[in-house]
Motif scaffolding. Structure first.
Motif, PDB file in Angstrom:
ATOM      1  N   ASN A 186      40.917  53.215  45.496  1.00  6.56           N
ATOM      2  CA  ASN A 186      40.825  52.598  46.811  1.00  6.56           C
ATOM      3  C   ASN A 186      40.995  51.090  46.792  1.00  6.56           C
ATOM      4  OD1 ASN A 186      40.294  54.760  48.778  1.00  6.56           O
ATOM      5  ND2 ASN A 186      38.686  55.216  47.292  1.00  6.56           N
ATOM      6  N   THR A 187      40.755  50.500  45.638  1.00  4.24           N
ATOM      7  CA  THR A 187      40.868  49.042  45.629  1.00  4.24           C
ATOM      8  C   THR A 187      42.279  48.559  45.331  1.00  4.24           C
ATOM      9  OG1 THR A 187      40.051  49.108  43.380  1.00  4.24           O
ATOM     10  CG2 THR A 187      38.513  48.405  45.085  1.00  4.24           C
ATOM     11  N   TYR A 188      43.100  49.430  44.756  1.00  3.77           N
ATOM     12  CA  TYR A 188      44.459  49.011  44.409  1.00  3.77           C
ATOM     13  C   TYR A 188      45.159  48.392  45.615  1.00  3.77           C
ATOM     14  CZ  TYR A 188      49.384  49.401  43.095  1.00  3.77           C
ATOM     15  OH  TYR A 188      50.707  49.144  42.829  1.00  3.77           O
ATOM     16  N   HIS A 189      45.081  49.103  46.731  1.00  5.30           N
ATOM     17  CA  HIS A 189      45.773  48.599  47.912  1.00  5.30           C
ATOM     18  C   HIS A 189      45.151  47.320  48.436  1.00  5.30           C
ATOM     19  CE1 HIS A 189      48.662  51.731  48.357  1.00  5.30           C
ATOM     20  NE2 HIS A 189      47.729  52.608  48.045  1.00  5.30           N
ATOM     21  N   MET A 190      43.819  47.262  48.290  1.00  6.05           N
ATOM     22  CA  MET A 190      43.166  46.045  48.763  1.00  6.05           C
ATOM     23  C   MET A 190      43.608  44.841  47.946  1.00  6.05           C
ATOM     24  SD  MET A 190      39.375  47.456  49.360  1.00  6.05           S
ATOM     25  CE  MET A 190      39.106  48.964  50.271  1.00  6.05           C
ATOM     26  N   PHE A 191      43.746  45.060  46.649  1.00  9.72           N
ATOM     27  CA  PHE A 191      44.181  43.947  45.818  1.00  9.72           C
ATOM     28  C   PHE A 191      45.618  43.567  46.125  1.00  9.72           C
ATOM     29  CE2 PHE A 191      40.509  44.658  43.033  1.00  9.72           C
ATOM     30  CZ  PHE A 191      40.116  43.338  42.908  1.00  9.72           C
ATOM     31  N   LYS A 192      46.420  44.591  46.399  1.00 13.29           N
ATOM     32  CA  LYS A 192      47.800  44.311  46.710  1.00 13.29           C
ATOM     33  C   LYS A 192      47.876  43.482  47.989  1.00 13.29           C
ATOM     34  CE  LYS A 192      52.076  46.666  47.104  1.00 13.29           C
ATOM     35  NZ  LYS A 192      52.464  47.760  47.971  1.00 13.29           N
ATOM     36  N   LEU A 193      47.083  43.904  48.959  1.00 16.36           N
ATOM     37  CA  LEU A 193      47.042  43.198  50.230  1.00 16.36           C
ATOM     38  C   LEU A 193      46.597  41.756  50.012  1.00 16.36           C
ATOM     39  CD1 LEU A 193      47.672  44.341  52.990  1.00 16.36           C
ATOM     40  CD2 LEU A 193      45.223  44.535  53.409  1.00 16.36           C
ATOM     41  N   ARG A 194      45.616  41.606  49.136  1.00 15.30           N
ATOM     42  CA  ARG A 194      45.112  40.264  48.881  1.00 15.30           C
ATOM     43  C   ARG A 194      46.193  39.396  48.230  1.00 15.30           C
ATOM     44  NH1 ARG A 194      40.271  37.880  45.171  1.00 15.30           N
ATOM     45  NH2 ARG A 194      41.549  38.671  43.492  1.00 15.30           N
ATOM     46  N   SER A 195      46.883  39.979  47.249  1.00 13.05           N
ATOM     47  CA  SER A 195      47.960  39.228  46.591  1.00 13.05           C
ATOM     48  C   SER A 195      49.022  38.806  47.599  1.00 13.05           C
ATOM     49  CB  SER A 195      48.636  40.079  45.526  1.00 13.05           C
ATOM     50  OG  SER A 195      47.882  40.106  44.374  1.00 13.05           O
ATOM     51  N   GLU A 196      49.336  39.739  48.512  1.00 16.63           N
ATOM     52  CA  GLU A 196      50.364  39.423  49.494  1.00 16.63           C
ATOM     53  C   GLU A 196      49.926  38.291  50.404  1.00 16.63           C
ATOM     54  OE1 GLU A 196      52.283  43.867  49.739  1.00 16.63           O
ATOM     55  OE2 GLU A 196      51.146  43.085  51.447  1.00 16.63           O
ATOM     56  N   THR A 197      48.670  38.372  50.835  1.00 13.91           N
ATOM     57  CA  THR A 197      48.176  37.321  51.718  1.00 13.91           C
ATOM     58  C   THR A 197      48.150  35.987  50.988  1.00 13.91           C
ATOM     59  OG1 THR A 197      46.715  39.044  52.512  1.00 13.91           O
ATOM     60  CG2 THR A 197      46.415  36.875  53.456  1.00 13.91           C
ATOM     61  N   MET A 198      47.787  36.059  49.708  1.00 12.48           N
ATOM     62  CA  MET A 198      47.779  34.834  48.906  1.00 12.48           C
ATOM     63  C   MET A 198      49.191  34.257  48.825  1.00 12.48           C
ATOM     64  SD  MET A 198      45.426  33.170  47.303  1.00 12.48           S
ATOM     65  CE  MET A 198      45.864  31.490  46.926  1.00 12.48           C
ATOM     66  N   GLY A 199      50.185  35.147  48.671  1.00  8.67           N
ATOM     67  CA  GLY A 199      51.574  34.698  48.628  1.00  8.67           C
ATOM     68  C   GLY A 199      51.971  34.014  49.925  1.00  8.67           C
ATOM     69  N   GLU A 200      51.506  34.596  51.027  1.00  9.11           N
ATOM     70  CA  GLU A 200      51.811  34.035  52.341  1.00  9.11           C
ATOM     71  C   GLU A 200      51.196  32.636  52.462  1.00  9.11           C
ATOM     72  OE1 GLU A 200      50.968  35.443  56.849  1.00  9.11           O
ATOM     73  OE2 GLU A 200      50.784  36.965  55.313  1.00  9.11           O
ATOM     74  N   LEU A 201      49.973  32.540  51.984  1.00  9.51           N
ATOM     75  CA  LEU A 201      49.267  31.262  52.049  1.00  9.51           C
ATOM     76  C   LEU A 201      49.990  30.213  51.203  1.00  9.51           C
ATOM     77  CD1 LEU A 201      46.373  30.323  53.229  1.00  9.51           C
ATOM     78  CD2 LEU A 201      45.760  30.228  50.834  1.00  9.51           C
ATOM     79  N   THR A 202      50.385  30.631  49.999  1.00  7.72           N
ATOM     80  CA  THR A 202      51.089  29.702  49.121  1.00  7.72           C
ATOM     81  C   THR A 202      52.378  29.229  49.774  1.00  7.72           C
ATOM     82  OG1 THR A 202      50.237  31.003  47.305  1.00  7.72           O
ATOM     83  CG2 THR A 202      51.889  29.367  46.763  1.00  7.72           C
ATOM     84  N   SER A 203      53.065  30.153  50.429  1.00  3.37           N
ATOM     85  CA  SER A 203      54.297  29.804  51.111  1.00  3.37           C
ATOM     86  C   SER A 203      54.059  28.718  52.149  1.00  3.37           C
ATOM     87  CB  SER A 203      54.861  31.034  51.816  1.00  3.37           C
ATOM     88  OG  SER A 203      55.992  31.476  51.168  1.00  3.37           O
ATOM     89  N   LEU A 204      53.010  28.913  52.918  1.00  3.86           N
ATOM     90  CA  LEU A 204      52.706  27.938  53.969  1.00  3.86           C
ATOM     91  C   LEU A 204      52.352  26.591  53.354  1.00  3.86           C
ATOM     92  CD1 LEU A 204      52.226  27.715  57.142  1.00  3.86           C
ATOM     93  CD2 LEU A 204      49.827  27.684  56.517  1.00  3.86           C
ATOM     94  N   VAL A 205      51.523  26.632  52.336  1.00  2.00           N
ATOM     95  CA  VAL A 205      51.113  25.385  51.682  1.00  2.00           C
ATOM     96  C   VAL A 205      52.342  24.677  51.132  1.00  2.00           C
ATOM     97  CG1 VAL A 205      49.894  24.405  49.726  1.00  2.00           C
ATOM     98  CG2 VAL A 205      48.810  26.153  51.104  1.00  2.00           C
ATOM     99  N   GLU A 206      53.194  25.458  50.501  1.00  2.00           N
ATOM    100  CA  GLU A 206      54.420  24.920  49.923  1.00  2.00           C
ATOM    101  C   GLU A 206      55.242  24.215  50.996  1.00  2.00           C
ATOM    102  OE1 GLU A 206      57.938  25.049  47.215  1.00  2.00           O
ATOM    103  OE2 GLU A 206      55.783  25.014  46.939  1.00  2.00           O
ATOM    104  N   GLU A 207      55.375  24.870  52.138  1.00  2.00           N
ATOM    105  CA  GLU A 207      56.219  24.328  53.187  1.00  2.00           C
ATOM    106  C   GLU A 207      55.573  23.095  53.829  1.00  2.00           C
ATOM    107  OE1 GLU A 207      57.219  27.138  56.245  1.00  2.00           O
ATOM    108  OE2 GLU A 207      59.245  26.339  56.399  1.00  2.00           O
TER     109      GLU A 207
END
Lengths: 579, 580
Positions: A186-207
């Motif tokens: 059950n946590t696999y997807h949660m971690f994946k979701l977290r990684s994705e959100t982190m990627g989104e955040l990094t993208s914004l910070v980068e920009e």
């Protein structure tokens, strides 16, 4: 999900192959350390048996036993240390290999991927995700090995003492594995979701942070903050779930362990009443029951860590699996001495299939000609250059350089036949000298300085704090124009047979430009060149002017011819005297 | 690390409940062996089956209570830690955005990016672990100590020695590894810098066929990073075996001296076993602690880097709205005035010296000069991107430092040299200038910026997506959009900093015509290399090496200013120059 995980695991293991011998050592050392660790309590027990009561202590037997115990302890810690060193090396090296492979991919991916991708996302995969993988591997190897061997060892020791209680222990414990597995799933997807959100955040910070100056110029800070906080709060939500659910594994398995301990206690006590086992054996059993269940605890912790490592690994592998550009064919030629002829035949191209850009473009360039490309913005000038350099492949038709279709020429060879200066200057972090010598790393200082002089960059470089050894980084005060001068010097140094200048001097003042122009003229003598420019003074001298509009060549000819035509070009030319 | 504790502020409740429940769980766990002992001593000794079963049920109950406590602890700890990370991230982001241009020049953006992402992540998991596990170990160590002292005071000395030794080991390893973790983090910065550079410079790298060298550079840095990681890893790897060895040698000592104590009748055999048990309990607690230390030291290395960012105070202060002086409403006051302004980036070499001029409402001011002559520097002082080193910059008769930033940004809009667009639709990008801009306002701005036609041609028009950095548009399209974006602000002062360089002449000319006819009353500064772009300006300022060498109209300057004349002749033929 399970299948996914297996695939990811298999791939990770493939990366560890070169370090197989280290893994084997790690395994052997772990076996040694675990057996010593299991043996130590036996010795302690024996020691206790020698110390019975007042006046009844067997010192004769005790001292040699203590020495033996000391040696066992020393060996246990030594082998544990060696095992950890091995796994340490394996995991970090494996992560390094994955990271380098992902980075290498960057250089064989089609430009389309890089132009459309989010740089921040790519970054977070190469940096954060790979770190996660190495953390996961480290825990996986050291604790998983240790845990499994401890379990096996304890079963053997217990079996040698009493069959029935061992069965109870073995039957109850899988419960904790079951719990751990359930949580992990059950946590696999949660971690994946977290990684994705982190990627989104990094993208914004980068920009936003990357373009901080623009953000500030528009007073967009508050807005940026709002967007950041929105993603950040989503990150918290996903993160909380992932972290909490993965952390419940430990207490749950500990609870199961408690049940095991109690079952052994009760069963043992009942058997002891019947006289089947002694009190001493019971206490040994309790000891081992603890030894046996502890690794299950650790393993479940490891599984949580592995989950997030797998999710990260998958994101890195996604990059590695991205379709690369078609490789150069086996029989691709190397342009030895390109004669400078270029033929564009019936070429069509568009970035997106739904928006047509260049259609049926035809052009024949004789060696040594200077071709100017003019036209309104967005008319496809830069695209022509993308195609000439083979940054993008044509959709239809072909481009022939020096008698060979470009698809039959090695990319590197084709590109080094051109010297390219783009409007968007790019300099790498390094000294001015290194930057100028970028296309010819073995250039002498004299050559470098001559190139800089030809590009009219020498005088400003000498004014820099450390001259040619000044470090160029992303946050200094070398102006756009000066950067252009440096990139011109970079090309001057390589003196390639053909030139592509895309608005090469747009940020340079015109007096300097004229001087550079002279140097270019000298350089372009006998070389084919393509020049995109807006300054008509630059264009006037061209052998042939291509006037582009909406992806098509609308007019073609020399300056005088085109003015006489009184068409699109004439219009463009006279408009500069408007107002 | 402790400096960051204030970000736990909103989570005081959670940060107390977490460890508290962990403590309760530890207590329940400590009772279990006692119950077991009573099973052996009373149950078995008296052959009392029902006593054994009752006590067994009690143990299960204890386990269950432990589970509940532990889950509660985990939940609150996670909540507090993630709340901490989120607050910290928000704060850092806003802090970064409060920095001035010159601050940003100093640190560089790429390290800021790793700090706000990876470093805060480390700090966050550090806090989570501290709340969850760190406090539990001291509870158990102290508890075991108390029990040992109660059993035999002298043997407690062994406990003391063992604990001190282990603490020393932990201390040494921590002080050795923390600086190394910092080194790793900065190596990671370099890796990320190279990756970023390679993403942005991919064309140039391929054009020069330098892929192999770039890969090599990346490999070298990555290998160094790995080497450092392995080094730290090896130091940390000695922690477990060392603590294990010290503690078990402690047990050897307990057996040795405990044996003597039993021999003279100070303690019983059972008590000796209890002592050994407590020793093991200490071992377990300390090992858990030692394992945490890796994470904690990484977290505190990151905390240092985070604090470095926070310690960077914005070098420019903003006047609050309340103590703002009234701007002059006298119509004769110049819109923009420079009084003896000088500026230098580093305090030594002047990039601009002694500039004075006035610009009236509705005037167009052209600024021309060679590369590095200080044109951009000059206009950057108007919206106060930098503060003048000497002299004053005034807008409406009031020094720019007297304005709050928000008001200044509304008055002055800049189109910088580098056309930066952001991921999102055209409309979203346009709204950067004015959050509540209507489509009508946006279209008007696009029309003036000569961008309406191509925007309409895009699929989706205003809703067309722009990729990061505007990669799917041509250079000229990007520039026109950035001009339109500045126009949606409807500023009183518009600064075009060489922002039409990628436009062809026809478009450039149309743009200037539209600017002069459709933006009545707007003061426009045009920085350009092109004489044709500025020759019709009401006032032309000619800069050479940071010094003003001429101010006036085209015709005047042609006569009086040799630098200007030279610039013009380099671009236009004699005939064309006089045609104006």
């Amino acid at each position: 999900m399970k299948k996914d995980n297996d695939k990811v695991l298999k791939r990770i293991l493939k990366y560890t192959k070169p370090y197989g011998h280290l893994l084997l050592f790690a395994l052997l050392f772990t076996i040694a350390s675990v057996s010593m660790t299991l043996y130590a309590p036996v010795l302690v027990g024996k020691g206790v048996d020698l110390i019975v009561s007042e006046g009844n202590v067997d010192f004769e037997g005790l001292y040699p036993l203590l020495i033996r115990l000391g040696i066992v302890i020393a060996l246990a810690s030594l082998s544990r240390w060696l095992a950890e060193r091995c796994t340490n090396k394996v995991s970090h090296n494996t992560a390094r290999d994955i990271r380098i492979q992902a980075f290498k991919r960057l250089h064989i991916l089609p430009l389309k991927y890089i132009d459309s991708g989010r740089h921040g996302d790519f970054l977070s995969r190469v940096i954060t995700d790979v770190n996660q993988v190495s953390d996961g591997l480290l825990m996986g190897f050291s604790q998983l090995f240790n845990g499994i061997i401890t379990i096996i060892g304890t079963i053997v020791f217990m079996l040698s003492m009493d069959f029935r209680i061992t069965v109870i222990v073995v039957l109850v414990t899988p419960l904790s594995l079951f719990v751990a597995n359930f949580v992990a799933k059950n946590t696999y997807h949660m971690f994946k979701l977290r990684s994705e959100t982190m990627g989104e955040l990094t993208s914004l910070v980068e920009e936003m942070t990357g373009n901080l100056k623009t953000v500030k110029a528009f007073g967009y800070e508050k807005e940026a903050q709002k967007r950041f906080e929105e993603i950040n709060s989503r990150l918290r939500k996903h993160g909380l779930r992932a972290v909490f659910f993965s952390s419940i594994t430990n207490p749950c398995t500990r609870f199961v362990n408690g049940v095991v301990y109690t079952s052994v206690g009760i069963a043992g006590a009942l058997l002891a009443i019947k006289g089947a086992i002694s009190v001493g054996q019971l206490s040994a059993f309790l000891n081992y029951a603890n030894q046996y269940t502890k690794p299950f605890n650790e393993i479940s912790g490891v599984i949580a860590e592995l989950q997030s490592a797998f999710a990260s690994a998958k994101r890195v592998f996604d990059i590695i699996d991205e379709e690369p550009q078609t490789p150069d064919p086996e029989d691709a030629v190397c342009l030895d001495r390109p004669d400078g002829s270029v033929v564009i035949k019936d070429v069509s191209f568009s970035y997106r299939p739904d928006i047509k850009l260049i259609e049926n473009l035809n052009l024949t360039v004789k060696p040594g000609q200077r071709i100017a490309i003019v036209g309104p913005t967005g008319s496809g000038k830069t695209t022509v250059i993308n195609l000439l350099m083979r940054f993008y492949d044509v959709d239809k038709g072909e481009i022939i350089v020096s008698g060979y279709p470009v698809k039959k020429i090695k990319r590197d060879s084709l590109r080094s036949a051109y010297g390219m200066v783009l409007q968007d200057t790019w300099l790498k972090t390094g000294t001015v000298r290194e930057n100028i010598a970028y296309g010819k790393p073995d250039a002498t200082d004299e050559e470098i300085e001559n190139a800089a002089k030809a590009a009219r960059a020498d005088s400003f470089i000498r004014r820099l704090p450390k001259g040619y050894d000044t470090l160029v980084s992303d946050n200094d005060k070398i102006s756009e124009g000066e950067k252009q001068l440096l990139s011109i010097a970079r090309v001057m140094l390589t003196s390639p047979p053909m030139l592509i200048l895309d608005e090469a001097t747009s940020s340079v003042d015109t007096r300097t430009e004229i001087n550079i122009q002279k140097a270019f003229d000298k350089m372009m003598e006998g070389r084919t060149s393509f020049v995109v420019a807006h300054r008509l003074s630059t264009i006037r001298e061209a052998d042939c002017i291509l006037v582009m509009n909406k992806g098509k060549i609308v007019e073609q000819g020399t300056h005088e011819e085109l003015l006489k035509k009184e068409g699109f070009y004439a219009n463009l030319y006279y408009s500069q005297f408007d107002i | 690390m402790f400096k960051l504790i204030k970000y736990l502020k909103g989570y005081i409740k959670e940060s107390i409940i977490g460890p508290l429940f962990k403590f309760l769980e530890a207590c329940f766990e400590l009772i279990v062996p006692l119950v077991m002992a009573s099973i052996i001593d009373i149950g078995i000794a008296n052959n009392d089956t029902s006593f054994i079963l009752k006590r067994g049920a009690f143990m299960v109950l204890l386990g269950f209570l432990g589970l509940v406590c532990s889950l509660t602890a985990q939940y609150f700890a996670a909540k507090a830690a993630l709340g901490f990370g989120t607050a910290l991230r928000n704060e850092m982001f806003s802090h970064i955005h409060s920095l001035s241009y010159s601050d940003i020049d100093k640190i560089g953006t790429s390290t800021l990016i790793t700090r706000i992402t990876s470093d805060i992540n480390h700090a966050e998991s550090g806090v989570n672990l501290i709340l969850r596990l760190f406090l539990r170990s001291p509870f158990i160590v102290i508890g075991a100590f108390v029990m040992a002292f109660y059993l035999h005071a002298k043997l407690t000395l062994i406990f003391l020695a063992v604990t001190l030794l282990i603490s020393a080991v932990i201390y040494v390893i921590m002080t050795k590894s923390i600086p190394l973790y910092k080194g790793i983090q900065s190596k990671l910065d370099t890796v990320s810098l190279i990756t970023r550079e390679n993403l942005t410079g991919v064309r140039v790298i391929r054009a020069f066929s330098r892929q192999k060298d770039e890969i090599e550079r990346f490999e070298d840095t990555t290998c160094e990073l790995t080497k450092n990681q392995i080094r730290v890893g090896n130091i940390s790897a000695s922690l477990n075996p060392l603590t294990y060895a010290i503690l078990n040698l402690g047990i050897v000592a307990v057996l040795r001296f405990g044996g003597i104590a039993v021999d003279i009748g100070d303690i019983t055999q059972g008590e000796l076993i209890a002592l050994i048990n407590y020793m093991s309990q200490i071992l377990l607690a300390l090992i858990a602690l030692a394992n945490l230390i890796v994470t904690i030291s990484r977290a505190s290395a990151s905390a240092i880097r985070i604090n470095e960012v926070f310690s960077l105070k914005p070098s420019m202060t903003e006047k609050s709205v309340s103590d703002v002086k009234e701007a002059s409403s006298d119509p004769d006051t110049p819109k923009v005035e420079f009084r003896n302004v000088s500026f230098s980036y580093n305090g030594t070499e002047a990039s601009l010296s002694n500039v004075s001029f006035q610009a009236r409402k509705g005037e167009t001011v052209g600024i021309i000069g060679g590369t590095g002559s200080g044109k951009t520097t000059l206009v950057n002082l108007i919206p106060r991107f930098y503060d003048a080193s000497e002299g004053e910059v005034l807008i409406d008769g009031k020094n720019v430092t007297e304005y709050p930033f928000s008001e200044l940004r509304k008055k002055v809009s800049v189109v910088p040299q580098k056309a930066v667009l952001f991921r999102g639709t055209v409309r979203e990008n346009m709204k950067w200038g004015k959050r509540d801009a209507t489509d009508e306002e946006i279209y008007k701005a696009l029309e003036i910026a000569q961008a309406k036609d191509f925007v309409n041609d895009l699929q989706g028009g205003l809703d067309a997506m722009i990729m990061q950095g505007g990669k799917n548009l041509s250079g000229g399209q990007r520039q026109r959009l950035t001009i339109a974006r500045a126009l949606t602000v409807q500023p009183e002062i518009l600064i075009l900093d060489d922002s039409a360089s990628a436009l062809d002449f026809a478009t450039d000319a149309r743009l200037r015509r539209a600017l002069s006819t459709r933006t009545k009353g707007m003061t426009v500064f045009i920085v350009s290399q092109r004489a044709s772009a500025i020759k019709n300006a009401d006032k032309i300022l000619v800069l050479d090496n940071g010094k003003p060498v001429g101010i006036g109209r085209h015709e005047e300057l042609l006569r009086s200013c040799p630098v200007y004349r030279e610039i013009c002749l380099s671009q236009l033929s004699e005939d064309e120059v006089s045609k104006a």
